[in-house]
Design a protein around this motif. Sequence first.
Motif, PDB file in Angstrom:
ATOM      1  N   VAL A 117       0.803  -1.223   0.000  1.00 44.46           N
ATOM      2  CA  VAL A 117       0.000   0.000   0.000  1.00 44.46           C
ATOM      3  C   VAL A 117       0.835   1.272   0.000  1.00 44.46           C
ATOM      4  O   VAL A 117       0.361   2.336  -0.412  1.00 44.46           O
ATOM      5  CB  VAL A 117      -0.974  -0.019   1.207  1.00 44.46           C
ATOM      6  CG1 VAL A 117      -0.209   0.116   2.514  1.00 44.46           C
ATOM      7  CG2 VAL A 117      -2.044   1.057   1.080  1.00 44.46           C
ATOM      8  N   HIS A 118       2.092   1.188   0.421  1.00 47.36           N
ATOM      9  CA  HIS A 118       2.936   2.377   0.530  1.00 47.36           C
ATOM     10  C   HIS A 118       3.692   2.711  -0.748  1.00 47.36           C
ATOM     11  O   HIS A 118       4.449   3.686  -0.775  1.00 47.36           O
ATOM     12  CB  HIS A 118       3.937   2.174   1.671  1.00 47.36           C
ATOM     13  CG  HIS A 118       3.293   1.878   2.987  1.00 47.36           C
ATOM     14  ND1 HIS A 118       2.547   2.806   3.677  1.00 47.36           N
ATOM     15  CD2 HIS A 118       3.268   0.743   3.729  1.00 47.36           C
ATOM     16  CE1 HIS A 118       2.093   2.266   4.796  1.00 47.36           C
ATOM     17  NE2 HIS A 118       2.512   1.016   4.856  1.00 47.36           N
ATOM     18  N   LEU A 119       3.516   1.927  -1.800  1.00 50.03           N
ATOM     19  CA  LEU A 119       4.319   2.101  -3.016  1.00 50.03           C
ATOM     20  C   LEU A 119       3.457   2.452  -4.235  1.00 50.03           C
ATOM     21  O   LEU A 119       3.729   2.019  -5.352  1.00 50.03           O
ATOM     22  CB  LEU A 119       5.141   0.831  -3.291  1.00 50.03           C
ATOM     23  CG  LEU A 119       6.170   0.469  -2.218  1.00 50.03           C
ATOM     24  CD1 LEU A 119       6.843  -0.860  -2.557  1.00 50.03           C
ATOM     25  CD2 LEU A 119       7.218   1.568  -2.073  1.00 50.03           C
ATOM     26  N   GLY A 120       2.463   3.281  -4.029  1.00 49.86           N
ATOM     27  CA  GLY A 120       1.560   3.634  -5.121  1.00 49.86           C
ATOM     28  C   GLY A 120       2.226   4.379  -6.261  1.00 49.86           C
ATOM     29  O   GLY A 120       1.959   4.110  -7.432  1.00 49.86           O
ATOM     30  N   ASP A 164      -3.093  -2.159  -4.764  1.00 52.21           N
ATOM     31  CA  ASP A 164      -4.379  -1.785  -4.195  1.00 52.21           C
ATOM     32  C   ASP A 164      -4.125  -0.723  -3.144  1.00 52.21           C
ATOM     33  O   ASP A 164      -3.311  -0.923  -2.231  1.00 52.21           O
ATOM     34  CB  ASP A 164      -5.052  -3.010  -3.562  1.00 52.21           C
ATOM     35  CG  ASP A 164      -6.510  -2.749  -3.188  1.00 52.21           C
ATOM     36  OD1 ASP A 164      -6.848  -1.582  -2.913  1.00 52.21           O
ATOM     37  OD2 ASP A 164      -7.300  -3.708  -3.167  1.00 52.21           O
ATOM     38  N   SER A 165      -4.805   0.410  -3.262  1.00 53.69           N
ATOM     39  CA  SER A 165      -4.567   1.517  -2.348  1.00 53.69           C
ATOM     40  C   SER A 165      -5.133   1.269  -0.953  1.00 53.69           C
ATOM     41  O   SER A 165      -4.865   2.029  -0.028  1.00 53.69           O
ATOM     42  CB  SER A 165      -5.169   2.810  -2.908  1.00 53.69           C
ATOM     43  OG  SER A 165      -6.569   2.666  -3.093  1.00 53.69           O
ATOM     44  N   THR A 166      -5.911   0.203  -0.789  1.00 53.00           N
ATOM     45  CA  THR A 166      -6.411  -0.152   0.533  1.00 53.00           C
ATOM     46  C   THR A 166      -5.423  -1.105   1.201  1.00 53.00           C
ATOM     47  O   THR A 166      -4.799  -1.936   0.539  1.00 53.00           O
ATOM     48  CB  THR A 166      -7.786  -0.834   0.450  1.00 53.00           C
ATOM     49  OG1 THR A 166      -7.685  -2.013  -0.361  1.00 53.00           O
ATOM     50  CG2 THR A 166      -8.797   0.111  -0.163  1.00 53.00           C
ATOM     51  N   ASP A 167      -5.297  -0.976   2.502  1.00 52.03           N
ATOM     52  CA  ASP A 167      -4.364  -1.810   3.256  1.00 52.03           C
ATOM     53  C   ASP A 167      -5.041  -3.138   3.569  1.00 52.03           C
ATOM     54  O   ASP A 167      -5.789  -3.267   4.541  1.00 52.03           O
ATOM     55  CB  ASP A 167      -3.947  -1.099   4.545  1.00 52.03           C
ATOM     56  CG  ASP A 167      -2.784  -1.806   5.240  1.00 52.03           C
ATOM     57  OD1 ASP A 167      -2.401  -2.900   4.785  1.00 52.03           O
ATOM     58  OD2 ASP A 167      -2.275  -1.266   6.229  1.00 52.03           O
ATOM     59  N   VAL A 168      -4.765  -4.160   2.750  1.00 54.65           N
ATOM     60  CA  VAL A 168      -5.438  -5.454   2.905  1.00 54.65           C
ATOM     61  C   VAL A 168      -4.772  -6.338   3.940  1.00 54.65           C
ATOM     62  O   VAL A 168      -5.311  -7.386   4.310  1.00 54.65           O
ATOM     63  CB  VAL A 168      -5.508  -6.191   1.552  1.00 54.65           C
ATOM     64  CG1 VAL A 168      -6.319  -5.396   0.548  1.00 54.65           C
ATOM     65  CG2 VAL A 168      -4.108  -6.483   1.010  1.00 54.65           C
ATOM     66  N   GLY A 169      -3.578  -5.962   4.403  1.00 54.95           N
ATOM     67  CA  GLY A 169      -2.898  -6.748   5.415  1.00 54.95           C
ATOM     68  C   GLY A 169      -1.821  -7.644   4.833  1.00 54.95           C
ATOM     69  O   GLY A 169      -1.874  -8.050   3.668  1.00 54.95           O
ATOM     70  N   ASP A 170      -0.841  -7.966   5.675  1.00 57.48           N
ATOM     71  CA  ASP A 170       0.313  -8.751   5.227  1.00 57.48           C
ATOM     72  C   ASP A 170      -0.078 -10.146   4.741  1.00 57.48           C
ATOM     73  O   ASP A 170       0.436 -10.629   3.724  1.00 57.48           O
ATOM     74  CB  ASP A 170       1.325  -8.884   6.360  1.00 57.48           C
ATOM     75  CG  ASP A 170       2.014  -7.567   6.681  1.00 57.48           C
ATOM     76  OD1 ASP A 170       1.685  -6.551   6.029  1.00 57.48           O
ATOM     77  OD2 ASP A 170       2.882  -7.557   7.571  1.00 57.48           O
ATOM     78  N   CYS A 188      -5.316   1.205 -13.283  1.00 63.51           N
ATOM     79  CA  CYS A 188      -5.736  -0.145 -12.883  1.00 63.51           C
ATOM     80  C   CYS A 188      -4.815  -1.251 -13.366  1.00 63.51           C
ATOM     81  O   CYS A 188      -5.056  -2.419 -13.056  1.00 63.51           O
ATOM     82  CB  CYS A 188      -7.161  -0.413 -13.370  1.00 63.51           C
ATOM     83  SG  CYS A 188      -7.274  -0.902 -15.110  1.00 63.51           S
ATOM     84  N   ASN A 189      -3.807  -0.946 -14.171  1.00 63.49           N
ATOM     85  CA  ASN A 189      -2.854  -1.932 -14.688  1.00 63.49           C
ATOM     86  C   ASN A 189      -3.367  -2.671 -15.915  1.00 63.49           C
ATOM     87  O   ASN A 189      -2.709  -3.576 -16.414  1.00 63.49           O
ATOM     88  CB  ASN A 189      -2.466  -2.945 -13.591  1.00 63.49           C
ATOM     89  CG  ASN A 189      -1.198  -3.712 -13.906  1.00 63.49           C
ATOM     90  OD1 ASN A 189      -0.217  -3.142 -14.383  1.00 63.49           O
ATOM     91  ND2 ASN A 189      -1.196  -5.013 -13.639  1.00 63.49           N
ATOM     92  N   GLY A 190      -4.540  -2.277 -16.429  1.00 67.93           N
ATOM     93  CA  GLY A 190      -5.066  -2.933 -17.623  1.00 67.93           C
ATOM     94  C   GLY A 190      -4.304  -2.532 -18.880  1.00 67.93           C
ATOM     95  O   GLY A 190      -3.488  -1.607 -18.879  1.00 67.93           O
TER      96      GLY A 190
END
Length: 253
Positions: free
Chosen positions: A91-94, A110-116, A178-180
């Motif tokens: 999340v910190h490397l947008g 993903d800009s949301t922090d989904v967890g390790d 979005c990487n598309g």
Amino acid sequence: MSGAGVLVRFAEELRPLSSVPERRATADGTSTLGHVVESLGVPLTEVGRLVMDGRRVPASHVPVAGTSVRVEPVSRPQRVPGAPLRFLLDVHLGTLARRLRLLGVDAAYDSTDVGDAALAARSAAERRVLLSRDRGLLRRRELWAGAYVYSDRAGEQLRDVLGRFAPRLAPWTRCTACNGRLAQVTKESVAERLEHGTRRTYDAFARCEGCGQVYWRGAHHGRLTSIVDEAMREFGEPADGTERVERRDGATG
């Protein structure tokens, strides 16, 4: 240093992680060399060869007291076997993710922090190299592959990743949002999504096949071109026939 433990010497490239050139660790007869190295702050994602008393040993080797080991960095360019080279960024490397996409590199983010745990699981499921500045995340055993990002500056991060993995570059072919994949389209096909000034001024357009974002050569084209040109001079050649287009709001980081 005194004591009868294992003397661990780190190569210069690993000093930012180890903080000191050598450390003495306890040899308890059960901990592997990989565990010892990671306990001193260096994830195994950053380790190339482990040379103990002049011979190469695996990370699973259990060291005994009185031995010494040299920890060498991964070789560059680093080859990732078994899958097309793809990345996953935490999340910190947008900004780094958007710049990799600008260069046509497959970079999930993903800009949301989904967890390790979720990041490590996705790395394994999709066989993506996880890029992170979190050493704890890079030590997770379910991770498929990973790499520590040494700098906190976007330009240096990009050079580090390109130099380490040597991905194929195809600028202006991926959506920075979005990487598309981007596909060239006619002005008429996207006219309803354009403001009047844009329709009057620009003729070349592309659209993301994933999220539908429309791109063209906008006001930020010069800044983006400088990022691309600098990367291409050092790390690759442009793909034939690619069209240089820009996101409608110019937001690439």
